[in-house]
Design a protein around this motif. Structure first.
Motif, PDB file in Angstrom:
ATOM      1  N   ASP A  96       0.849  -1.264   0.003  1.00  0.00           N
ATOM      2  CA  ASP A  96      -0.150   0.035  -0.094  1.00  0.00           C
ATOM      3  C   ASP A  96       0.734   1.364  -0.083  1.00  0.00           C
ATOM      4  OD1 ASP A  96       1.032   0.097   2.478  1.00  0.00           O
ATOM      5  OD2 ASP A  96      -0.837  -0.140   3.701  1.00  0.00           O
ATOM      6  N   GLY A  97       2.044   1.223  -0.111  1.00  0.00           N
ATOM      7  CA  GLY A  97       2.788   2.178  -0.249  1.00  0.00           C
ATOM      8  C   GLY A  97       3.781   2.280   0.934  1.00  0.00           C
ATOM      9  N   LYS A  98       3.342   1.783   2.194  1.00  0.00           N
ATOM     10  CA  LYS A  98       3.951   1.721   3.367  1.00  0.00           C
ATOM     11  C   LYS A  98       4.362   0.464   3.902  1.00  0.00           C
ATOM     12  CE  LYS A  98       1.586   6.104   4.789  1.00  0.00           C
ATOM     13  NZ  LYS A  98       0.741   6.784   5.806  1.00  0.00           N
ATOM     14  N   SER A  99       3.577  -0.651   3.744  1.00  0.00           N
ATOM     15  CA  SER A  99       3.660  -1.809   4.420  1.00  0.00           C
ATOM     16  C   SER A  99       3.260  -2.923   3.338  1.00  0.00           C
ATOM     17  CB  SER A  99       2.838  -2.100   5.722  1.00  0.00           C
ATOM     18  OG  SER A  99       1.560  -2.020   5.388  1.00  0.00           O
ATOM     19  N   PHE A 100       3.391  -4.205   3.829  1.00  0.00           N
ATOM     20  CA  PHE A 100       3.498  -5.310   2.885  1.00  0.00           C
ATOM     21  C   PHE A 100       2.422  -6.366   3.447  1.00  0.00           C
ATOM     22  CE2 PHE A 100       6.243  -5.081  -0.703  1.00  0.00           C
ATOM     23  CZ  PHE A 100       7.126  -4.170  -0.490  1.00  0.00           C
ATOM     24  N   ARG A 101       1.698  -7.045   2.741  1.00  0.00           N
ATOM     25  CA  ARG A 101       1.183  -8.096   3.161  1.00  0.00           C
ATOM     26  C   ARG A 101       1.303  -9.393   2.325  1.00  0.00           C
ATOM     27  NH1 ARG A 101      -4.932  -6.170   5.227  1.00  0.00           N
ATOM     28  NH2 ARG A 101      -4.207  -4.869   6.780  1.00  0.00           N
ATOM     29  N   ASN A 102       1.751 -10.842   2.991  1.00  0.00           N
ATOM     30  CA  ASN A 102       2.083 -11.715   2.074  1.00  0.00           C
ATOM     31  C   ASN A 102       0.931 -12.902   2.155  1.00  0.00           C
ATOM     32  OD1 ASN A 102       4.588 -14.272   2.091  1.00  0.00           O
ATOM     33  ND2 ASN A 102       3.488 -13.533   0.463  1.00  0.00           N
ATOM     34  N   PHE A 103       0.373 -13.025   0.723  1.00  0.00           N
ATOM     35  CA  PHE A 103      -0.673 -13.994   0.723  1.00  0.00           C
ATOM     36  C   PHE A 103      -0.064 -15.350   0.440  1.00  0.00           C
ATOM     37  CE2 PHE A 103      -2.865 -10.016   0.689  1.00  0.00           C
ATOM     38  CZ  PHE A 103      -3.884 -10.022   1.532  1.00  0.00           C
ATOM     39  N   THR A 104      -0.316 -16.549   1.032  1.00  0.00           N
ATOM     40  CA  THR A 104       0.286 -17.674   0.477  1.00  0.00           C
ATOM     41  C   THR A 104      -1.061 -18.639   0.446  1.00  0.00           C
ATOM     42  OG1 THR A 104       0.593 -18.629   2.636  1.00  0.00           O
ATOM     43  CG2 THR A 104       2.273 -17.162   1.337  1.00  0.00           C
ATOM     44  N   THR A 105      -0.692 -19.924   0.223  1.00  0.00           N
ATOM     45  CA  THR A 105      -1.581 -21.111   0.373  1.00  0.00           C
ATOM     46  C   THR A 105      -2.065 -21.145   1.629  1.00  0.00           C
ATOM     47  OG1 THR A 105       0.014 -22.582   0.853  1.00  0.00           O
ATOM     48  CG2 THR A 105      -0.597 -22.610  -1.452  1.00  0.00           C
ATOM     49  N   LYS A 106      -1.460 -20.820   2.760  1.00  0.00           N
ATOM     50  CA  LYS A 106      -1.993 -20.753   4.009  1.00  0.00           C
ATOM     51  C   LYS A 106      -3.204 -19.759   4.004  1.00  0.00           C
ATOM     52  CE  LYS A 106       2.267 -21.691   6.186  1.00  0.00           C
ATOM     53  NZ  LYS A 106       3.615 -21.203   7.298  1.00  0.00           N
ATOM     54  N   GLY A 118      -5.236 -19.470   1.589  1.00  0.00           N
ATOM     55  CA  GLY A 118      -6.237 -19.736   0.658  1.00  0.00           C
ATOM     56  C   GLY A 118      -5.678 -19.762  -0.899  1.00  0.00           C
ATOM     57  N   LEU A 119      -4.608 -18.882  -1.030  1.00  0.00           N
ATOM     58  CA  LEU A 119      -4.228 -19.097  -2.480  1.00  0.00           C
ATOM     59  C   LEU A 119      -3.930 -20.377  -2.863  1.00  0.00           C
ATOM     60  CD1 LEU A 119      -3.228 -16.864  -4.432  1.00  0.00           C
ATOM     61  CD2 LEU A 119      -0.998 -17.349  -3.746  1.00  0.00           C
ATOM     62  N   ALA A 120      -4.304 -20.463  -4.381  1.00  0.00           N
ATOM     63  CA  ALA A 120      -4.267 -22.004  -4.874  1.00  0.00           C
ATOM     64  C   ALA A 120      -2.827 -22.545  -4.924  1.00  0.00           C
ATOM     65  CB  ALA A 120      -4.933 -21.835  -6.322  1.00  0.00           C
ATOM     66  N   ASN A 121      -1.703 -21.835  -5.264  1.00  0.00           N
ATOM     67  CA  ASN A 121      -0.330 -22.228  -5.279  1.00  0.00           C
ATOM     68  C   ASN A 121       0.375 -20.858  -4.897  1.00  0.00           C
ATOM     69  OD1 ASN A 121       2.181 -22.986  -6.382  1.00  0.00           O
ATOM     70  ND2 ASN A 121       1.034 -24.912  -6.912  1.00  0.00           N
ATOM     71  N   GLY A 159     -10.915  -9.334  -1.490  1.00  0.00           N
ATOM     72  CA  GLY A 159     -10.595  -8.489  -0.216  1.00  0.00           C
ATOM     73  C   GLY A 159     -10.689  -9.039   0.965  1.00  0.00           C
ATOM     74  N   LYS A 160     -11.476 -10.197   1.061  1.00  0.00           N
ATOM     75  CA  LYS A 160     -11.423 -10.977   2.323  1.00  0.00           C
ATOM     76  C   LYS A 160     -11.056 -12.485   2.316  1.00  0.00           C
ATOM     77  CE  LYS A 160     -15.497  -8.238   3.859  1.00  0.00           C
ATOM     78  NZ  LYS A 160     -16.845  -8.022   4.197  1.00  0.00           N
ATOM     79  N   SER A 161     -11.311 -13.041   1.217  1.00  0.00           N
ATOM     80  CA  SER A 161     -10.951 -14.288   1.071  1.00  0.00           C
ATOM     81  C   SER A 161     -10.750 -14.883  -0.311  1.00  0.00           C
ATOM     82  CB  SER A 161     -12.112 -15.421   1.829  1.00  0.00           C
ATOM     83  OG  SER A 161     -13.233 -15.124   1.198  1.00  0.00           O
ATOM     84  N   PHE A 162     -10.371 -16.119  -0.495  1.00  0.00           N
ATOM     85  CA  PHE A 162      -9.846 -16.612  -1.860  1.00  0.00           C
ATOM     86  C   PHE A 162     -10.961 -17.631  -2.157  1.00  0.00           C
ATOM     87  CE2 PHE A 162      -5.672 -14.937  -0.495  1.00  0.00           C
ATOM     88  CZ  PHE A 162      -5.274 -14.772  -1.541  1.00  0.00           C
ATOM     89  N   ARG A 163     -11.294 -17.826  -3.568  1.00  0.00           N
ATOM     90  CA  ARG A 163     -11.884 -18.780  -3.948  1.00  0.00           C
ATOM     91  C   ARG A 163     -11.219 -19.300  -5.229  1.00  0.00           C
ATOM     92  NH1 ARG A 163     -17.897 -19.031  -7.090  1.00  0.00           N
ATOM     93  NH2 ARG A 163     -17.873 -21.200  -7.744  1.00  0.00           N
ATOM     94  N   ASN A 164     -10.965 -20.660  -5.115  1.00  0.00           N
ATOM     95  CA  ASN A 164     -10.092 -21.337  -6.198  1.00  0.00           C
ATOM     96  C   ASN A 164     -10.863 -22.181  -7.364  1.00  0.00           C
ATOM     97  OD1 ASN A 164      -7.875 -20.072  -4.991  1.00  0.00           O
ATOM     98  ND2 ASN A 164      -7.833 -21.839  -3.555  1.00  0.00           N
ATOM     99  N   PHE A 165     -10.408 -22.097  -8.622  1.00  0.00           N
ATOM    100  CA  PHE A 165     -11.134 -22.579  -9.558  1.00  0.00           C
ATOM    101  C   PHE A 165     -10.190 -23.623 -10.376  1.00  0.00           C
ATOM    102  CE2 PHE A 165     -13.302 -18.487  -9.082  1.00  0.00           C
ATOM    103  CZ  PHE A 165     -14.479 -18.831  -9.033  1.00  0.00           C
TER     104      PHE A 165
END
Length: 346
Positions: A112-122, A124-127, A154-160
């Motif tokens: 966001d220009g100041k901090s990071f967030r890392n999203f992984t399979t933990k 809900g990301l597919a890979n 913006g809240k959760s992942f859905r995988n196809f």
């Protein structure tokens, strides 16, 4: 007191991720422009560069295997070097002005220009191996991964996956056209979803193989590039322009179509990548908009005998930037320069 201060600084430098509502969050140091001479950290991309974008403020963002770089017209900033050593594939600025970075094995990063967030399979990301990123008309972020398409609201992942109709779980590209249809390019075919039903795109009954890029041009035509070459599709008629493997397609402001493709000329490459079409030299070609109706008209060869060519982008100054195995190069219509060094290469 000095000893305690030094220990405190050391601890701060070791903290990479902290928990934040289920995602990893890391504050970026205010002054992240690191001197290469002083710290030995690349200030400009020197490694495999997969993707280049220009944000709404005019800054150039570069996704490379040695980090995410931002170029403000004067200097480069390595945005991620203090946060992660991940290898990056793509960058996206969303409609809110925030940035998303996809990586090879480390998931996706939100900045966001100041901090990071890392999203992984933990989360809900597919890979965690993510190639491309796409934002649809509703502001939903989509990720192309090796285990399907991931949708983040913006809240959760859905995988196809193939269970939902995809011809393969190895997804290369996702795009929404002007009519609201989604095009999902996979290794085994292209899946089209209209919001109710899905179909696999075929030509003469045969699906397309390993499509790497799909774009919609200004006239509403769909362009496909991959193992089967370069194709244009207007919803009823297919036109094939080349049989060479096409890695990337880009339409410039004028309406010309640029592609990166491998040629029949063999070239010994010095890298640790799998062969996968890397044993041939690569070219950048430009199809003039005035001749696109005739697929017999050959394109203009802009760059030849390159080891590999990845993302292509037209900057605000109308120069063409493209990624290679060794960073970014710039074409001003006459000469090529090393973008990071601003030095003419030939």
């Amino acid at each position: 007191m000095k000893i305690y201060a030094n220990i405190y600084i050391l601890l701060l430098s070791l903290i990479v991720y902290t928990s934040c509502t289920g995602q990893n969050k890391t504050d970026l140091p205010k002054d992240d422009i690191i001197s290469r001479k002083k710290h030995g950290i690349p200030i400009a991309p020197n490694n495999i560069t997969r993707n280049i974008k220009q944000d709404r403020k005019g800054n150039i963002w570069i996704a490379a295997f040695d980090g995410i770089f931002r170029y403000d017209g004067t200097s480069f900033t390595n945005i991620t070097n203090r946060v992660t050593s991940a290898r990056f594939f793509s960058v996206l600025e969303d409609r809110s002005g925030n940035f998303w970075f996809s990586s090879v094995g480390s998931g996706v990063f939100y900045y966001d220009g100041k901090s990071f967030r890392n999203f992984t399979t933990k989360n809900g990301l597919a890979n965690d191996r993510v190639t491309e990123i796409y934002e649809d008309r509703n502001g939903i972020i989509w990720f192309s991964t090796e285990s399907g398409a991931s949708r983040f609201d913006g809240k959760s992942f859905r995988n196809f996956t193939t269970k939902d109709g995809l011809p393969s779980n190895n997804v290369n590209w996702i795009m929404e056209d002007k009519t609201g249809k989604f095009w999902v390019a996979t290794q085994a075919g292209v899946y089209i979803y209209d919001g109710k039903t899905g179909t696999i795109l075929t030509h003469n009954g045969t699906p397309f193989t390993n499509v790497r890029t799909i774009i919609e041009d200004k006239l509403g035509n769909i362009w496909l590039g991959g193992q089967d070459g370069l194709w244009r599709y207007n919803g009823g008629i297919f036109i094939r322009y080349t049989t060479s493997f096409v890695g990337y397609i880009y339409e410039d402001k004028t309406g010309n179509i640029w592609i990166s493709a491998n040629s029949a000329i063999k070239k010994k490459l010095v890298n640790d990548l799998p062969t996968n079409n890397n044993d041939s030299s690569w070219t950048i070609s430009r199809y003039n908009k005035n001749s696109l109706q005739d697929n017999e008209v050959l394109p203009e060869l802009i760059k030849t005998n390159e080891e590999m060519i990845f993302g292509i982008m037209e900057a605000n100054d109308e120069a063409i930037l493209f990624g290679t195995l060794h960073g970014v190069y710039r074409y001003d219509g006459k000469t090529f320069t090393d973008f990071k060094a601003n030095s003419q290469i030939f």
